[in-house]
Design an enzyme around this catalytic site. Sequence first.
Site, PDB file in Angstrom:
ATOM      1  N   GLU A 113       0.860  -1.176   0.000  1.00  0.00           N
ATOM      2  CA  GLU A 113       0.000   0.000   0.000  1.00  0.00           C
ATOM      3  C   GLU A 113       0.899   1.228   0.000  1.00  0.00           C
ATOM      4  O   GLU A 113       1.970   1.219   0.590  1.00  0.00           O
ATOM      5  CB  GLU A 113      -0.902   0.067   1.231  1.00  0.00           C
ATOM      6  CG  GLU A 113      -1.976  -0.999   1.295  1.00  0.00           C
ATOM      7  CD  GLU A 113      -1.517  -2.274   1.977  1.00  0.00           C
ATOM      8  OE1 GLU A 113      -2.207  -3.292   1.856  1.00  0.00           O
ATOM      9  OE2 GLU A 113      -0.434  -2.263   2.602  1.00  0.00           O
TER      10      GLU A 113
ATOM     11  N   TYR B 100       7.337   2.177  -7.965  1.00  0.00           N
ATOM     12  CA  TYR B 100       6.640   0.899  -8.026  1.00  0.00           C
ATOM     13  C   TYR B 100       6.182   0.596  -9.458  1.00  0.00           C
ATOM     14  O   TYR B 100       6.344  -0.517  -9.948  1.00  0.00           O
ATOM     15  CB  TYR B 100       5.449   0.883  -7.066  1.00  0.00           C
ATOM     16  CG  TYR B 100       5.828   1.179  -5.632  1.00  0.00           C
ATOM     17  CD1 TYR B 100       7.030   0.736  -5.090  1.00  0.00           C
ATOM     18  CD2 TYR B 100       4.997   1.930  -4.809  1.00  0.00           C
ATOM     19  CE1 TYR B 100       7.387   1.023  -3.780  1.00  0.00           C
ATOM     20  CE2 TYR B 100       5.346   2.211  -3.493  1.00  0.00           C
ATOM     21  CZ  TYR B 100       6.545   1.760  -2.993  1.00  0.00           C
ATOM     22  OH  TYR B 100       6.893   2.045  -1.691  1.00  0.00           O
TER      23      TYR B 100
END
Length: 145
Positions: free
Chosen positions: A103, A115
């Site tokens: 998260e 990411y």
Amino acid sequence: MFIDDLRLEYIDAIYEIETMSFSLPWSKDSLIKELDNKNAHYFIALLDGKVVGYIGLWEIIDEGHITNIAIHPNFRGHGFGKILLTSAVDYCKNKNFYGITLEVRVSNTIAINLYESLGFVNCGIRKKFYTDNNEDGIIMWKYFR
């Protein structure tokens, strides 16, 4: 740079990086407990013997869950985060996991870009996930199969 596994001697440095990096840092006791967590694996980035960053990963059945990743503020922007994240991804691939997840705050565009550069995709939102300011968290996944 050298990557090592978590050891007690690194806890103070990790805790220092944790408190400089997050508004809701893990306690030192929580980090120490990770040493005995059979489902936890940490990669520690060392530069000239100094801890410059770390990534924590929990193994949950056939997936990896990144618990935290942080680089010391003096060493950000040099690719250490990408190296650590790649280490965690490779670890999960080698364990034949289904995928790896994390998260991230919706406002953390630097982390989101990192990411995404390694193939993580936005798979949903956890509403008010961060309790310090009720910010939403983006759920990101990288699937291997």
